[in-house]
Design an enzyme around this catalytic site. Structure first.
Site, PDB file in Angstrom:
ATOM      1  N   SER A  42       0.808  -1.225   0.000  1.00  0.00           N
ATOM      2  CA  SER A  42       0.000   0.000   0.000  1.00  0.00           C
ATOM      3  C   SER A  42       0.837   1.269   0.000  1.00  0.00           C
ATOM      4  O   SER A  42       0.298   2.367  -0.208  1.00  0.00           O
ATOM      5  CB  SER A  42      -0.951   0.001   1.205  1.00  0.00           C
ATOM      6  OG  SER A  42      -0.238  -0.112   2.418  1.00  0.00           O
ATOM      7  N   SER A  43       2.152   1.171   0.222  1.00  0.00           N
ATOM      8  CA  SER A  43       2.981   2.381   0.231  1.00  0.00           C
ATOM      9  C   SER A  43       4.442   2.002   0.076  1.00  0.00           C
ATOM     10  O   SER A  43       4.807   0.818   0.086  1.00  0.00           O
ATOM     11  CB  SER A  43       2.791   3.169   1.537  1.00  0.00           C
ATOM     12  OG  SER A  43       3.248   2.416   2.650  1.00  0.00           O
TER      13      SER A  43
ATOM     14  N   ASN B  35       7.773  -7.863   1.719  1.00  0.00           N
ATOM     15  CA  ASN B  35       8.220  -6.499   1.947  1.00  0.00           C
ATOM     16  C   ASN B  35       7.622  -5.855   3.194  1.00  0.00           C
ATOM     17  O   ASN B  35       8.172  -4.881   3.704  1.00  0.00           O
ATOM     18  CB  ASN B  35       7.867  -5.640   0.720  1.00  0.00           C
ATOM     19  CG  ASN B  35       7.916  -4.157   1.025  1.00  0.00           C
ATOM     20  OD1 ASN B  35       8.985  -3.560   1.118  1.00  0.00           O
ATOM     21  ND2 ASN B  35       6.748  -3.538   1.213  1.00  0.00           N
TER      22      ASN B  35
ATOM     23  N   TYR C 151      14.556  -5.100  16.183  1.00  0.00           N
ATOM     24  CA  TYR C 151      14.421  -4.825  14.751  1.00  0.00           C
ATOM     25  C   TYR C 151      15.644  -5.313  13.989  1.00  0.00           C
ATOM     26  O   TYR C 151      15.526  -6.002  12.963  1.00  0.00           O
ATOM     27  CB  TYR C 151      14.208  -3.336  14.529  1.00  0.00           C
ATOM     28  CG  TYR C 151      14.021  -2.955  13.081  1.00  0.00           C
ATOM     29  CD1 TYR C 151      12.885  -3.355  12.393  1.00  0.00           C
ATOM     30  CD2 TYR C 151      14.980  -2.204  12.404  1.00  0.00           C
ATOM     31  CE1 TYR C 151      12.711  -3.023  11.061  1.00  0.00           C
ATOM     32  CE2 TYR C 151      14.814  -1.866  11.072  1.00  0.00           C
ATOM     33  CZ  TYR C 151      13.674  -2.281  10.408  1.00  0.00           C
ATOM     34  OH  TYR C 151      13.507  -1.954   9.086  1.00  0.00           O
TER      35      TYR C 151
ATOM     36  N   THR D 195      10.427   7.108   2.210  1.00  0.00           N
ATOM     37  CA  THR D 195       9.071   6.575   2.300  1.00  0.00           C
ATOM     38  C   THR D 195       8.443   7.059   3.598  1.00  0.00           C
ATOM     39  O   THR D 195       9.047   7.828   4.349  1.00  0.00           O
ATOM     40  CB  THR D 195       9.068   5.034   2.294  1.00  0.00           C
ATOM     41  OG1 THR D 195       9.646   4.565   3.522  1.00  0.00           O
ATOM     42  CG2 THR D 195       9.864   4.472   1.118  1.00  0.00           C
TER      43      THR D 195
END
Length: 265
Positions: A18-19, A89, A161, A196
Site C-alpha cells: 500500500s505504500s 516487503n 528490529y 518513504t
C-alpha cells in the site's frame, strides 16, 4: 481487477504494497507485465493502487501480518496461486531501548519480519518447485549488519528490529542454497535509508537526511535478481564487501573444534 490477461502469464504477490517500497514493487512489476496480488492493511490505499495500474490483473488483499490470522490468510493464497514471485516487503519498526519495548510491540515486529516471511515462503515454495521456477525477494535492510555498532553511531536503540533483519539475511542465504537446484532464486534486499513513510510512522523526521527513492531500490532489486545476486544492497558500490563477510563467517564456521579454545582454559 482488470479483465486484461498478463501477456507474460506471470503472477507476483507483494506484501506491504500500500505504500513505499511495496507500492514501488507493484508499479514496476505491473509495468513488466506481472499480474499482482497486492497485500496490505489499508483497503483504500490498495484500491487506489489497483485503479492506477492498467493492462494487468490486480487482486487487493487486506491482511495484517502482525497477526496469526493475517499470516494464515496470505499463506493460503501463496499455497493456492501459481506465484512466479513472492515479495516479502511488509515492515514495521519500533525504535526504543530493549527494556522499554512493550511485549506487544516486540511480538508485532517478530510476526511481520520473521513469522510472515518464513511462513509465506514456506507456503509458496512447493508450488514453485513443482513448476521448476520462481523467485522470492525478502526485504531486510543494511541495519542487519549494524549489531556491533557502538551506541554513539546508532543512538536509536533497535535490537529486536536489527535481529529480525539479520534473521531474514541468514534465512535467505540458506534458502537460496537449498532451492537453486530446483530452479528457484531467493534474494535478500538491503536498502539503507529510503524516502518513504516508514520512518515518519515512527515519529522520525529524516527530511534532512539523504535518502534513496523507493523506485531506485526496486530497480536495483530486479536488476540484482537478473544478475543472480543473493544479497542486493542498492546503495553499496562494492559488492565484494559482502563476499568478505560471507567468507569470514564460513571461515569461523569451519574453524570449529571439539576442543575448548585456548583462551577459555
Amino acid at each position: 481487477m482488470s479483465n486484461s490477461v498478463s501477456p507474460t502469464g506471470r503472477l507476483a504477490l507483494v506484501t506491504g504494497a500500500s505504500s513505499g517500497i511495496g507500492a514501488a514493487f507493484a508499479r514496476q512489476l505491473a509495468a513488466d507485465g506481472y499480474d499482482l496480488i497486492a497485500v496490505g492493511r489499508r483497503r483504500d490505499r490498495l484500491d487506489a493502487l489497483a485503479a492506477e495500474l492498467s493492462g494487468i490483473r490486480v487482486r487487493a488483499v487486506v491482511a495484517d501480518l502482525a497477526t496469526d490470522a493475517g499470516v494464515e490468510t496470505v499463506a493460503r493464497i501463496c499455497a493456492g496461486e501459481p506465484l512466479s514471485m513472492l515479495v516479502n516487503n511488509a515492515g514495521v519498526a519500533h525504535y526504543m531501548p530493549f527494556a522499554e519495548l512493550p511485549a506487544d510491540k516486540a511480538s508485532e515486529l517478530l510476526h511481520v519480519k520473521v513469522v510472515a516471511p518464513t511462513l509465506l515462503s514456506r507456503a509458496a515454495v512447493p508450488g514453485m518447485i513443482a513448476r521448476g521456477k520462481g523467485a522470492i525477494i525478502n526485504v531486510a535492510g543494511m541495519l542487519a549488519f549494524s549489531g556491533p555498532a557502538p551506541i554513539d553511531r546508532l543512538p536509536l536503540r533497535r535490537a529486536v528490529y536489527i535481529g529480525t533483519l539479520a534473521h531474514i539475511v541468514a534465512m535467505s542465504q540458506a534458502l537460496n542454497e537449498e532451492l537453486k537446484a530446483d530452479g528457484l532464486q531467493v534474494q535478500v534486499l538491503l536498502p539503507g535509508v529510503v524516502a518513504t513513510e516508514f520512518h515518519t510512522r515512527q515519529g522520525l523526521d529524516l527530511t534532512a537526511v539523504p535518502r534513496m527513492s523507493a523506485s531506485d531500490v526496486v530497480i536495483a532489486s530486479l536488476r540484482g535478481l537478473a544478475l543472480g545476486e543473493v544479497l542486493c544492497a542498492p546503495g553499496v558500490e562494492r559488492a565484494d564487501l559482502f563476499d568478505a563477510i560471507a567468507q569470514a563467517g564460513l571461515a569461523a564456521f569451519g574453524a570449529q573444534s571439539p576442543q575448548l579454545a585456548e583462551r577459555y582454559r
